[in-house]
Design a protein around this motif. Structure first.
Motif, PDB file in Angstrom:
ATOM      1  N   ASP B 238     -54.842  51.938  16.896  1.00  0.00           N
ATOM      2  CA  ASP B 238     -55.717  51.887  18.074  1.00  0.00           C
ATOM      3  C   ASP B 238     -57.032  52.629  17.869  1.00  0.00           C
ATOM      4  O   ASP B 238     -57.825  52.762  18.801  1.00  0.00           O
ATOM      5  CB  ASP B 238     -54.998  52.492  19.286  1.00  0.00           C
ATOM      6  N   ILE B 239     -57.243  53.170  16.661  1.00  0.00           N
ATOM      7  CA  ILE B 239     -58.434  53.991  16.419  1.00  0.00           C
ATOM      8  C   ILE B 239     -59.394  53.247  15.496  1.00  0.00           C
ATOM      9  O   ILE B 239     -59.116  53.069  14.307  1.00  0.00           O
ATOM     10  CB  ILE B 239     -58.046  55.352  15.784  1.00  0.00           C
ATOM     11  N   ARG B 240     -60.515  52.820  16.047  1.00  0.00           N
ATOM     12  CA  ARG B 240     -61.547  52.199  15.215  1.00  0.00           C
ATOM     13  C   ARG B 240     -62.462  53.296  14.703  1.00  0.00           C
ATOM     14  O   ARG B 240     -63.194  53.909  15.480  1.00  0.00           O
ATOM     15  CB  ARG B 240     -62.321  51.166  16.036  1.00  0.00           C
ATOM     16  N   VAL B 241     -62.406  53.541  13.411  1.00  0.00           N
ATOM     17  CA  VAL B 241     -63.143  54.657  12.805  1.00  0.00           C
ATOM     18  C   VAL B 241     -64.473  54.152  12.250  1.00  0.00           C
ATOM     19  O   VAL B 241     -64.496  53.196  11.463  1.00  0.00           O
ATOM     20  CB  VAL B 241     -62.328  55.302  11.663  1.00  0.00           C
ATOM     21  N   ALA B 265     -61.495  57.257   2.502  1.00  0.00           N
ATOM     22  CA  ALA B 265     -60.474  56.669   1.633  1.00  0.00           C
ATOM     23  C   ALA B 265     -59.071  57.012   2.125  1.00  0.00           C
ATOM     24  O   ALA B 265     -58.169  56.159   2.137  1.00  0.00           O
ATOM     25  CB  ALA B 265     -60.674  57.163   0.198  1.00  0.00           C
ATOM     26  N   ARG B 266     -58.878  58.263   2.545  1.00  0.00           N
ATOM     27  CA  ARG B 266     -57.555  58.665   3.043  1.00  0.00           C
ATOM     28  C   ARG B 266     -57.194  57.898   4.318  1.00  0.00           C
ATOM     29  O   ARG B 266     -56.043  57.508   4.515  1.00  0.00           O
ATOM     30  CB  ARG B 266     -57.526  60.176   3.299  1.00  0.00           C
ATOM     31  N   LEU B 267     -58.194  57.715   5.172  1.00  0.00           N
ATOM     32  CA  LEU B 267     -57.927  56.985   6.411  1.00  0.00           C
ATOM     33  C   LEU B 267     -57.592  55.520   6.114  1.00  0.00           C
ATOM     34  O   LEU B 267     -56.664  54.950   6.697  1.00  0.00           O
ATOM     35  CB  LEU B 267     -59.141  57.079   7.349  1.00  0.00           C
ATOM     36  N   ARG B 268     -58.359  54.940   5.208  1.00  0.00           N
ATOM     37  CA  ARG B 268     -58.085  53.546   4.823  1.00  0.00           C
ATOM     38  C   ARG B 268     -56.679  53.422   4.216  1.00  0.00           C
ATOM     39  O   ARG B 268     -55.919  52.517   4.561  1.00  0.00           O
ATOM     40  CB  ARG B 268     -59.106  53.059   3.795  1.00  0.00           C
ATOM     41  N   ALA B 269     -56.378  54.353   3.321  1.00  0.00           N
ATOM     42  CA  ALA B 269     -55.082  54.317   2.656  1.00  0.00           C
ATOM     43  C   ALA B 269     -53.926  54.446   3.643  1.00  0.00           C
ATOM     44  O   ALA B 269     -52.834  53.914   3.440  1.00  0.00           O
ATOM     45  CB  ALA B 269     -55.011  55.431   1.600  1.00  0.00           C
ATOM     46  N   ALA B 270     -54.193  55.168   4.740  1.00  0.00           N
ATOM     47  CA  ALA B 270     -53.151  55.353   5.759  1.00  0.00           C
ATOM     48  C   ALA B 270     -53.055  54.148   6.688  1.00  0.00           C
ATOM     49  O   ALA B 270     -52.196  54.107   7.570  1.00  0.00           O
ATOM     50  CB  ALA B 270     -53.449  56.621   6.565  1.00  0.00           C
ATOM     51  N   GLY B 271     -53.965  53.188   6.491  1.00  0.00           N
ATOM     52  CA  GLY B 271     -53.902  51.971   7.295  1.00  0.00           C
ATOM     53  C   GLY B 271     -54.811  51.971   8.507  1.00  0.00           C
ATOM     54  O   GLY B 271     -54.712  51.105   9.378  1.00  0.00           O
ATOM     55  N   ALA B 272     -55.735  52.937   8.565  1.00  0.00           N
ATOM     56  CA  ALA B 272     -56.644  52.969   9.717  1.00  0.00           C
ATOM     57  C   ALA B 272     -57.695  51.870   9.599  1.00  0.00           C
ATOM     58  O   ALA B 272     -57.958  51.351   8.512  1.00  0.00           O
ATOM     59  CB  ALA B 272     -57.328  54.336   9.802  1.00  0.00           C
ATOM     60  N   SER B 275     -64.644  51.278   9.171  1.00  0.00           N
ATOM     61  CA  SER B 275     -65.831  50.563   8.708  1.00  0.00           C
ATOM     62  C   SER B 275     -67.053  51.470   8.835  1.00  0.00           C
ATOM     63  O   SER B 275     -66.986  52.534   9.452  1.00  0.00           O
ATOM     64  CB  SER B 275     -66.024  49.269   9.505  1.00  0.00           C
ATOM     65  N   ASP B 276     -68.131  51.040   8.224  1.00  0.00           N
ATOM     66  CA  ASP B 276     -69.348  51.845   8.304  1.00  0.00           C
ATOM     67  C   ASP B 276     -70.058  51.587   9.623  1.00  0.00           C
ATOM     68  O   ASP B 276     -70.037  50.479  10.145  1.00  0.00           O
ATOM     69  CB  ASP B 276     -70.286  51.494   7.142  1.00  0.00           C
ATOM     70  N   VAL B 349     -72.793  52.217  20.800  1.00  0.00           N
ATOM     71  CA  VAL B 349     -72.088  52.326  19.514  1.00  0.00           C
ATOM     72  C   VAL B 349     -70.600  52.564  19.756  1.00  0.00           C
ATOM     73  O   VAL B 349     -69.735  51.976  19.089  1.00  0.00           O
ATOM     74  CB  VAL B 349     -72.696  53.465  18.662  1.00  0.00           C
ATOM     75  N   PHE B 350     -70.302  53.390  20.744  1.00  0.00           N
ATOM     76  CA  PHE B 350     -68.891  53.697  21.027  1.00  0.00           C
ATOM     77  C   PHE B 350     -68.184  52.539  21.750  1.00  0.00           C
ATOM     78  O   PHE B 350     -67.004  52.648  22.071  1.00  0.00           O
ATOM     79  CB  PHE B 350     -68.756  55.016  21.800  1.00  0.00           C
ATOM     80  N   GLY B 351     -68.907  51.464  22.010  1.00  0.00           N
ATOM     81  CA  GLY B 351     -68.226  50.244  22.420  1.00  0.00           C
ATOM     82  C   GLY B 351     -67.476  49.617  21.255  1.00  0.00           C
ATOM     83  O   GLY B 351     -66.455  48.943  21.435  1.00  0.00           O
ATOM     84  N   ASP B 352     -67.969  49.869  20.049  1.00  0.00           N
ATOM     85  CA  ASP B 352     -67.358  49.263  18.851  1.00  0.00           C
ATOM     86  C   ASP B 352     -66.474  50.225  18.065  1.00  0.00           C
ATOM     87  O   ASP B 352     -65.734  49.805  17.175  1.00  0.00           O
ATOM     88  CB  ASP B 352     -68.459  48.751  17.906  1.00  0.00           C
ATOM     89  N   PHE B 353     -66.604  51.510  18.343  1.00  0.00           N
ATOM     90  CA  PHE B 353     -65.853  52.519  17.593  1.00  0.00           C
ATOM     91  C   PHE B 353     -65.224  53.528  18.554  1.00  0.00           C
ATOM     92  O   PHE B 353     -65.794  53.835  19.601  1.00  0.00           O
ATOM     93  CB  PHE B 353     -66.779  53.272  16.615  1.00  0.00           C
ATOM     94  N   ASP B 354     -64.070  54.036  18.173  1.00  0.00           N
ATOM     95  CA  ASP B 354     -63.437  55.078  18.981  1.00  0.00           C
ATOM     96  C   ASP B 354     -63.853  56.463  18.531  1.00  0.00           C
ATOM     97  O   ASP B 354     -63.836  57.409  19.316  1.00  0.00           O
ATOM     98  CB  ASP B 354     -61.914  54.935  18.900  1.00  0.00           C
ATOM     99  N   VAL B 355     -64.191  56.569  17.260  1.00  0.00           N
ATOM    100  CA  VAL B 355     -64.570  57.875  16.729  1.00  0.00           C
ATOM    101  C   VAL B 355     -65.514  57.650  15.551  1.00  0.00           C
ATOM    102  O   VAL B 355     -65.404  56.656  14.817  1.00  0.00           O
ATOM    103  CB  VAL B 355     -63.312  58.679  16.306  1.00  0.00           C
ATOM    104  N   ILE B 356     -66.435  58.572  15.413  1.00  0.00           N
ATOM    105  CA  ILE B 356     -67.348  58.575  14.270  1.00  0.00           C
ATOM    106  C   ILE B 356     -66.924  59.715  13.348  1.00  0.00           C
ATOM    107  O   ILE B 356     -66.639  60.826  13.818  1.00  0.00           O
ATOM    108  CB  ILE B 356     -68.808  58.755  14.745  1.00  0.00           C
ATOM    109  N   VAL B 357     -66.856  59.427  12.055  1.00  0.00           N
ATOM    110  CA  VAL B 357     -66.601  60.478  11.054  1.00  0.00           C
ATOM    111  C   VAL B 357     -67.881  60.641  10.248  1.00  0.00           C
ATOM    112  O   VAL B 357     -68.428  59.650   9.724  1.00  0.00           O
ATOM    113  CB  VAL B 357     -65.418  60.118  10.135  1.00  0.00           C
TER     114      VAL B 357
END
Lengths: 431, 431
Positions: B238-241, B265-272, B275-276, B349-357
């Protein structure tokens, strides 16, 4: 003329010329208070000996060095603002014994400019929704002087002190000025340090001051570097005046209508460039937005006090700033966005106008002390962060004063004061 | 395990279960400080007897009533924040003898929730451009721990106290968290009362806190009603990063690049869902806008101090917040409008993402103590008023920690903490 009857600017000139001493002026103010305080009740704390001693010290200091801008002027401080010399109670049971360790930034500033603290003025509890001040209207004690800066407004109007600090979060500076027939400046939000002012709503709280002329307001504004005060006079033909009946217009009273129409007519008769200005539709939401911001930021400010000391604060405050308001962050965010959009739209309005003239209050001061009147014609401008100057204009059906307010663009404090200086003598025919 | 090694959340649980006493925990922290303070120098003031006595009192209190949320937890307070029990110096020559009459609102709040004041932590003078703290990096005393919340960050990182307050006007909370390998929350501006914090820039100043886990941050956040803390866990799906290389990207160091890429990479590897995200072009002006706001509002805050006591404050402060900055109100207004426009664009922007890293610092802590590092990856977010959580991620070439920060939408503190709780164990593999 009794020294206490002089405006701040007149007294400053007399002191500068050596025609008046700070101690003489302070004693004159104290005598005026002696004569009037049993009725007006503007003050919460005065230390007479300390005030006289500080005035005498300022007289000495002027002998030995360059006097400050405000040398020798007594001033009052709304009891929402910290003073090291006198208790700071916020008219709250919780703070009755509070003795701050330092002066608020605004108090330190004018003291360093030579002004002399006279005393603390009564206020509505926490400048918000709490128990009212004991202060009465100087012209009719059956009426409120307005609030929450009740004591500061009444003291200046009644010639008890030449200038005094107040605060505005909704309409606590400008409305009492209208009711009491005096001048007030609410500067652009953020332009005067709020340090040492009891927090109510961080994005609204604004420190300002009362005087009995635009020159008084300008003199104090110079101490805060809001203006150099040395700009050349502005010509009436260079001032495009917008008469504004704001979205809250249905709340106006006949006396408020009369004040605005009289101000417009006098300006037109003097040859000013006057036309009506209509605010964009998004401004319709601004009163509600201000209420949301005030109450939700208020819930932040009073979270610990309400939960820990709630039994000692007024029940209305407890309800208005209830901690549960913090559980609706989206409501506050929407209010912020409304305000931000309107600020940009107001910039565009000021492309066509140099100043807006709009009601400062619904009408004259209401009867009774339990209500200090309605902030409905002030709160939107507070949230817009724009500078506002109250100017006396007419009298209502009960013979009490009714003012109007000039509004300038955000950060345009210096020019607004110049414009106010030019138009005040047109609007305030008795001034 | 020594009690001082527990996180705030672990210690709170142990105290709640009766397995740990407040006094035992306080003594453990004080012993840790005894062992480490000669090197780390995180503290400006500690009153050992008072701290132990207060902890013992809290142990008693828990016998007789419902314990507070933070019962028995020692805490540190950046010396920019008022405490009635200990001096508040702002690391300034002017305030060496300052003893506030009341606790700041945030201090009162956590004390009422049962937390026990341990001491005041060192800070850059006035949390701005002044003389630095004496504090060193706990992992390498030749390096800065960052600043301005230097002492609070180092003390928490070094297990000297489980949580501590800091402040952020530019990057004073999040950057030291990155450097010290700990967690920090900078809440949405305005959501924690700044009352009793020394004013630097009214529309930027934000109180936040350090801990050694997201659970620590959440525990303290509950005391401020930023979150109930009882929301159900959020699912990774449920988290769009959004991985954000901000407009200041050219200032990044290789260690900063590595931290951001590792987190992604860790987030991707965990299945999150990663995207940029590219910020709109108007954000290019945000770093300059923040500097303008900080310096001009700083000129308001320090007007009297600079003019009256200037010889006792650091020359860099005098220059950065020079009173002459108040003579360019249009510059400040333009910065405000830039920020307001970007806030609305960030909502989209937060319409498309839940959190910014995004980076929390350029890289690892610089060598030497004279600079506390660069706020370039923090200051924009401070001006945007959005909540930020620092999370440890990697180590740099010198073996020092480098974190990343999670950014959520304004007022979205509760959900950001939930997201942080879910992703921290992915990003911080050692945590």
């Amino acid at each position: 003329m009794e020294p206490c009857m002089m405006t701040a600017a007149e007294a400053a000139r007399a002191i500068d010329e050596g025609a008046l001493g700070a101690e003489t002026l302070m004693r004159s103010c104290l005598e005026r208070i002696d004569a009037r305080d049993a009725v007006v009740k503007a003050w919460l704390a005065i230390d007479r000996e300390r005030a006289i001693q500080a005035a005498r010290e300022e007289d000495k200091r002027r002998l030995y060095g360059a006097p400050g801008l405000l040398s020798g002027l007594p001033f009052g401080v709304k009891d929402m603002i910290d003073t090291v010399d006198l208790p700071t109670t916020h008219n709250s049971l919780v703070y009755q014994d509070h003795r701050p360790a330092r002066d608020a930034a605004c108090v330190a500033r004018v003291k360093h400019a030579g002004a002399v603290l006279l005393g603390k003025t009564d206020t509505v509890e926490f400048a918000s929704f709490g128990r009212v001040a004991a202060t009465t209207h100087p012209m009719n004690p059956a009426h409120t002087p307005g609030g929450s800066s009740s004591g500061s407004a009444a003291a200046v109007a009644d010639h008890q002190v030449p200038f005094a600090f107040g605060t505005q979060t909704g309409g606590s500076l400008i409305r009492p000025a209208s009711f009491n027939g005096i001048y007030a400046l609410k500067p652009t939000w953020g332009r005067v340090s709020p340090e040492g002012m009891k927090l109510l709503a961080v994005s609204l709280d604004t420190i300002g001051w009362y005087g009995r002329s635009v020159a008084d307001l300008t003199l104090v504004a110079r101490a805060f570097r809001l203006t150099s005060g040395h700009d050349e006079a502005i010509s009436l033909s260079d001032i495009r005046v917008g008469i504004c009946r704001p979205p809250q217009w249905s709340a106006i009273e006949p006396a408020g209508v009369a004040a605005l129409e009289t101000a417009a007519a006098r300006l037109r008769a003097a040859g000013a460039n006057v036309s009506d200005v209509t605010l964009p539709a998004s401004f319709d939401a601004m009163s509600d937005a201000q209420e949301t911001v005030m109450e939700t930021e208020g819930a932040v400010a009073f979270l610990d006090l309400v939960e820990h000391d709630g039994h000692r604060i007024n029940a209305t405050i407890r309800e208005r700033v209830a901690p549960a308001k913090l559980d609706s962050p989206a409501t506050l965010l929407h209010a912020y966005r409304t305000a931000e959009r309107c600020r940009a739209e107001l910039d565009a309005v000021f492309g066509d106008f140099d100043v807006i003239v709009t009601p400062a209050s619904r009408g004259e001061a209401p009867e009774g002390l339990m209500s200090t009147g309605d902030a409905i014609f002030n709160s939107m401008w507070t949230l817009l962060h724009v500078p506002c100057v109250a100017i006396p204009c007419t009298h209502g059906p009960k013979g009490l004063p009714v003012g109007v307010q000039l509004v300038g663009p955000q950060m345009g404090d210096a020019r607004l004061l110049r414009i106010a200086s030019r138009v005040a003598r047109i609007i305030d025919v008795e001034g």
